[in-house]
Design a protein around this motif. Sequence first.
Motif, PDB file in Angstrom:
ATOM      1  N   LEU A 139       0.826  -1.204   0.000  1.00  0.00           N
ATOM      2  CA  LEU A 139       0.000   0.000   0.000  1.00  0.00           C
ATOM      3  C   LEU A 139       0.863   1.258   0.000  1.00  0.00           C
ATOM      4  O   LEU A 139       0.548   2.240  -0.673  1.00  0.00           O
ATOM      5  CB  LEU A 139      -0.952   0.006   1.192  1.00  0.00           C
ATOM      6  CG  LEU A 139      -2.057  -1.041   1.140  1.00  0.00           C
ATOM      7  CD1 LEU A 139      -2.826  -1.050   2.464  1.00  0.00           C
ATOM      8  CD2 LEU A 139      -2.985  -0.780  -0.023  1.00  0.00           C
ATOM      9  N   ARG A 140       1.954   1.219   0.732  1.00  0.00           N
ATOM     10  CA  ARG A 140       2.849   2.379   0.746  1.00  0.00           C
ATOM     11  C   ARG A 140       3.498   2.588  -0.617  1.00  0.00           C
ATOM     12  O   ARG A 140       3.598   3.709  -1.109  1.00  0.00           O
ATOM     13  CB  ARG A 140       3.920   2.204   1.813  1.00  0.00           C
ATOM     14  CG  ARG A 140       4.840   3.390   1.831  1.00  0.00           C
ATOM     15  CD  ARG A 140       5.710   3.450   2.997  1.00  0.00           C
ATOM     16  NE  ARG A 140       6.514   4.649   2.861  1.00  0.00           N
ATOM     17  CZ  ARG A 140       7.449   4.995   3.670  1.00  0.00           C
ATOM     18  NH1 ARG A 140       7.690   4.272   4.727  1.00  0.00           N
ATOM     19  NH2 ARG A 140       8.139   6.081   3.468  1.00  0.00           N
ATOM     20  N   ALA A 141       3.916   1.501  -1.246  1.00  0.00           N
ATOM     21  CA  ALA A 141       4.532   1.608  -2.573  1.00  0.00           C
ATOM     22  C   ALA A 141       3.550   2.196  -3.576  1.00  0.00           C
ATOM     23  O   ALA A 141       3.918   3.036  -4.411  1.00  0.00           O
ATOM     24  CB  ALA A 141       5.019   0.237  -3.048  1.00  0.00           C
ATOM     25  N   ILE A 142       2.295   1.778  -3.498  1.00  0.00           N
ATOM     26  CA  ILE A 142       1.285   2.297  -4.418  1.00  0.00           C
ATOM     27  C   ILE A 142       1.073   3.792  -4.217  1.00  0.00           C
ATOM     28  O   ILE A 142       0.964   4.550  -5.171  1.00  0.00           O
ATOM     29  CB  ILE A 142      -0.039   1.523  -4.252  1.00  0.00           C
ATOM     30  CG1 ILE A 142       0.141   0.103  -4.780  1.00  0.00           C
ATOM     31  CG2 ILE A 142      -1.177   2.234  -4.958  1.00  0.00           C
ATOM     32  CD1 ILE A 142      -1.000  -0.818  -4.424  1.00  0.00           C
ATOM     33  N   SER A 143       1.046   4.231  -2.962  1.00  0.00           N
ATOM     34  CA  SER A 143       0.801   5.653  -2.712  1.00  0.00           C
ATOM     35  C   SER A 143       2.031   6.504  -3.021  1.00  0.00           C
ATOM     36  O   SER A 143       1.897   7.626  -3.512  1.00  0.00           O
ATOM     37  CB  SER A 143       0.339   5.876  -1.271  1.00  0.00           C
ATOM     38  OG  SER A 143       1.355   5.525  -0.357  1.00  0.00           O
ATOM     39  N   VAL A 144       3.227   5.996  -2.755  1.00  0.00           N
ATOM     40  CA  VAL A 144       4.453   6.758  -3.012  1.00  0.00           C
ATOM     41  C   VAL A 144       4.739   6.843  -4.508  1.00  0.00           C
ATOM     42  O   VAL A 144       5.205   7.864  -5.002  1.00  0.00           O
ATOM     43  CB  VAL A 144       5.651   6.123  -2.269  1.00  0.00           C
ATOM     44  CG1 VAL A 144       6.977   6.706  -2.727  1.00  0.00           C
ATOM     45  CG2 VAL A 144       5.493   6.303  -0.769  1.00  0.00           C
ATOM     46  N   HIS A 145       4.444   5.788  -5.254  1.00  0.00           N
ATOM     47  CA  HIS A 145       4.769   5.735  -6.675  1.00  0.00           C
ATOM     48  C   HIS A 145       3.543   5.967  -7.554  1.00  0.00           C
ATOM     49  O   HIS A 145       3.471   5.464  -8.674  1.00  0.00           O
ATOM     50  CB  HIS A 145       5.432   4.395  -7.014  1.00  0.00           C
ATOM     51  CG  HIS A 145       6.768   4.242  -6.368  1.00  0.00           C
ATOM     52  ND1 HIS A 145       7.919   4.768  -6.902  1.00  0.00           N
ATOM     53  CD2 HIS A 145       7.142   3.658  -5.199  1.00  0.00           C
ATOM     54  CE1 HIS A 145       8.936   4.501  -6.110  1.00  0.00           C
ATOM     55  NE2 HIS A 145       8.493   3.831  -5.072  1.00  0.00           N
ATOM     56  N   ALA A 146       2.605   6.744  -7.082  1.00  0.00           N
ATOM     57  CA  ALA A 146       1.397   7.063  -7.856  1.00  0.00           C
ATOM     58  C   ALA A 146       1.740   8.018  -8.993  1.00  0.00           C
ATOM     59  O   ALA A 146       2.714   8.761  -8.933  1.00  0.00           O
ATOM     60  CB  ALA A 146       0.350   7.689  -6.943  1.00  0.00           C
ATOM     61  N   ALA A 147       0.910   7.998 -10.012  1.00  0.00           N
ATOM     62  CA  ALA A 147       1.130   8.886 -11.162  1.00  0.00           C
ATOM     63  C   ALA A 147       0.625  10.286 -10.848  1.00  0.00           C
ATOM     64  O   ALA A 147      -0.394  10.467 -10.192  1.00  0.00           O
ATOM     65  CB  ALA A 147       0.400   8.345 -12.379  1.00  0.00           C
TER      66      ALA A 147
END
Length: 55
Positions: free
Chosen positions: A26-34
């Motif tokens: 979940l953190r990776a998804i939020s940090v690496h969002a477009a």
Amino acid sequence: MDSIDEALGEIPLPPYITAEDVTFALRAISVHAAEQWPDGPRCRNDRAPHPCRLP
């Protein structure tokens, strides 16, 4: 009870996936969002073209 524990209680997960794994995902998804830039979508983390490679 933590909110992630509440969410995990609703989703059946294979036994080898832990709550910690989900938290990191979940953190990776939020940090690496477009983010939209004039030249196209870029990664929020390092402004690389999206989709970027996760470090």
